[in-house]
Design a protein around this motif. Sequence first.
Motif, PDB file in Angstrom:
ATOM      1  N   SER A 289       0.827  -1.200   0.000  1.00 45.27           N
ATOM      2  CA  SER A 289       0.000   0.000   0.000  1.00 45.27           C
ATOM      3  C   SER A 289       0.868   1.259   0.000  1.00 45.27           C
ATOM      4  CB  SER A 289      -0.926  -0.006   1.223  1.00 45.27           C
ATOM      5  OG  SER A 289      -1.708   1.167   1.268  1.00 45.27           O
TER       6      SER A 289
ATOM      7  N   ASP B 125       1.245   4.114  -2.903  1.00 52.27           N
ATOM      8  CA  ASP B 125       1.118   5.549  -2.590  1.00 52.27           C
ATOM      9  C   ASP B 125       2.241   6.334  -3.259  1.00 52.27           C
ATOM     10  OD1 ASP B 125      -1.141   5.161  -1.033  1.00 52.27           O
ATOM     11  OD2 ASP B 125      -0.046   5.164   0.875  1.00 52.27           O
TER      12      ASP B 125
ATOM     13  N   PHE C 144      -5.674  -3.810  -2.237  1.00 49.71           N
ATOM     14  CA  PHE C 144      -4.521  -3.899  -3.138  1.00 49.71           C
ATOM     15  C   PHE C 144      -4.969  -4.308  -4.540  1.00 49.71           C
ATOM     16  CE2 PHE C 144      -1.318  -6.748  -5.077  1.00 49.71           C
ATOM     17  CZ  PHE C 144      -0.359  -5.790  -5.380  1.00 49.71           C
TER      18      PHE C 144
ATOM     19  N   ARG D 198      -6.655  -1.478  -6.328  1.00 53.51           N
ATOM     20  CA  ARG D 198      -5.721  -0.426  -6.738  1.00 53.51           C
ATOM     21  C   ARG D 198      -4.937  -0.848  -7.978  1.00 53.51           C
ATOM     22  NH1 ARG D 198      -2.665   2.269  -1.649  1.00 53.51           N
ATOM     23  NH2 ARG D 198      -2.108   3.784  -3.275  1.00 53.51           N
TER      24      ARG D 198
END
Length: 262
Positions: free
Chosen positions: A37, A41, A91, A94
């Motif tokens: 994560s 980012d 996850f 994303r």
Amino acid sequence: MQFKHVTLDFDGSVAILKLDHQEVMNAVSVDMLGGLSEALDTIEDKKGEVRCVVLTGAGRAFCTGANLQGRNNQAKKTKAGLTLETGFHPFLRRIRNLHCPIVTAVNGPAAGAGMSFALLGDMILCARSSYFLQAFRRIGLVPDCGSTWLLPRLVGRARSIELSLMGERLPAEKALEWGLVNRVYDDVVLMEEAMKLARDLASGPTVALSLIRKLYWDSPENSFEDQLNLEFQCQLRAGDTEDFREGVGAFLEKRPAQFKGK
């Protein structure tokens, strides 16, 4: 850059995201999910610079699924599957919605959740020694991390059920024959070939490539009319980019296009 059980490096406009917990063959833990994560980012913070992502594993494995170390002592206290919605699913979502193409370089075993991670790639490259494994039946669980959605769409219902019910290894060469992956290379050149492909994608029209990803991700759920409408919307957006104007200009001038990803 080092995160928890994850490393992130940059090669120009290519981000190299590596699962890195070699002691457990890169099995996924809550800590690793946190590291992933944080790495995503960072990639999103560099959205204007990163135009392709390579996902691979450190050492001799890609990813051997969920980390079960210590699980036996907690099995009666913790319900299996609770980390799916809190850790794995964010996850996976994303990765699906990533702003640029993703290449998975499967350098070794890809089992359980690791198989799902590998199959999320827009281009899936494998080392010749690698293999896939739906390992869930071996521990009395069902396939997860989107594998029951991905597999039937990639190899059909019969093969998907066989992989899940039998829990047998699927070698890279057979996966290529089935159309599950794109390319298979000798182990020693896998990353070289993955980076070559990633650099080629990273030099392309990034907005259009991200929209291509969206079209194919959404296609299985859409009717023909829905998909026509989505193509129309995406084409309007792609046609409003600097890269479209550059592509047309390069075609008319008979020169290679110099896409900027805008």
